[in-house]
Design a protein around this motif. Structure first.
Motif: not given
Length: 299
Positions: A98-107
């Motif tokens: 799971t990516a915890i990120t501000k950018n859900p369209t990131s690589n």
């Protein structure tokens, strides 16, 4: 907008964020592994310590070189931008992530099987991380530990008041305990990024074994732990060596309140230092050669 002003506005915007913060659904910490770099590693470490070390936190290069660490684990990759190369490479190697990120369209988000988007507003200017760290830290912690945030404004005002009394002189040492050691790491990073200062971090016990031997009279020691008999003795001993010792603290026994308080202290110390030097931009912004080398390694 200049980056010091952006840093200040992002710090202040955290109160509004905390008013609307919603914890994540809790998971089984024994099956979780958190991974990140820089501030995001500190966020990952906060999840580790608040799970009483049932969850693990690792550097992405460590994971990339030791894939077996992720066996039977769900890996949570923490990255505000979602563009750090080491995280992306590691994410492509694991099965559940799971990516915890501000950018859900990131690589990074694309490389993971799921995403937890960080929902907060900032100045939109590249500056030293404040609200981004708070948002990622609380998201990570809430996955493994149930809590509610109370009296955020009171904690912020106390942090501002106590940080104002601390003068950062010579080398600066942040030392803490189980729940504040990652914040010491974060605090040192703020002094590096904003002021270009010589700052260090350590566990309280370990500082006495090693770090103390590099300290000189006039250096600054900041202890991230509430007042107690052991610390009173430590403070007395350190002051006898000519060190400037500070113990910002609150009376609340809530670990969450203490964590948020020390997060605010870390940020305000760097901001106050910048204002005293009349800086308009963070050190990492003005030092373009250093930033270019850093970016070439990270992205």
């Amino acid at each position: 907008m200049r980056t010091i002003l952006a840093f200040e506005r992002d710090i202040e915007s955290q109160l509004e964020f905390l008013d609307t913060f919603k914890p994540q659904k809790q998971i089984n910490p024994k099956g979780a592994l958190f991974c990140g770099s820089g501030d995001s590693l500190a966020s990952s470490m906060m999840a580790e310590c608040f799970s009483d070390y049932q969850a693990l936190a690792v550097d992405p290069l460590v994971l990339a070189k030791n894939k077996s660490i992720s066996k039977n684990k769900h890996v949570y990759f923490v990255s505000i931008s979602g563009n750090t190369i080491s995280n992306i490479r590691a994410a492509k190697m694991v099965k559940k992530s799971t990516a915890i990120t501000k950018n859900p369209t990131s690589n990074l988000a694309k490389a993971c099987t799921d995403t937890i988007p960080l929902d907060y507003y900032d100045s939109g200017v590249m500056t030293s991380g404040s609200i981004s760290f708070l948002a990622s830290m609380l998201a990570c912690m809430s996955l493994v530990f149930g809590f509610r945030v109370k009296n955020a404004r009171k904690l912020f005002l106390s942090a501002k008041s106590q940080a104002r009394k601390i003068a950062l002189k010579n080398k600066v040492y942040f030392i803490g305990n189980q729940h504040t050691y990652p914040l010491c790491m974060y605090a040192a990073a703020k002094l590096h990024e904003v002021l270009g200062m010589d700052a260090h971090y350590d566990m309280i016990e370990q500082f006495s074994h090693a770090g103390l031997f590099s300290a000189k009279p006039g250096d600054t020691v900041i202890i991230f732990e509430g007042k107690n008999a052991h610390n009173a003795c430590l403070v007395s001993q350190l002051k006898s060596l000519g060190l400037s010792v500070h113990t910002p603290s609150i009376k609340s026994g809530s670990k969450i309140s203490q964590v948020i308080f020390y997060t605010f202290v870390s940020q305000v110390l760097a901001l106050n230092g910048a204002k005293r030097k009349r800086l308009t931009d963070c050190y990492f912004i003005t030092e373009k050669k250093i930033r270019n080398v850093s970016s070439s390694m990270i992205y």
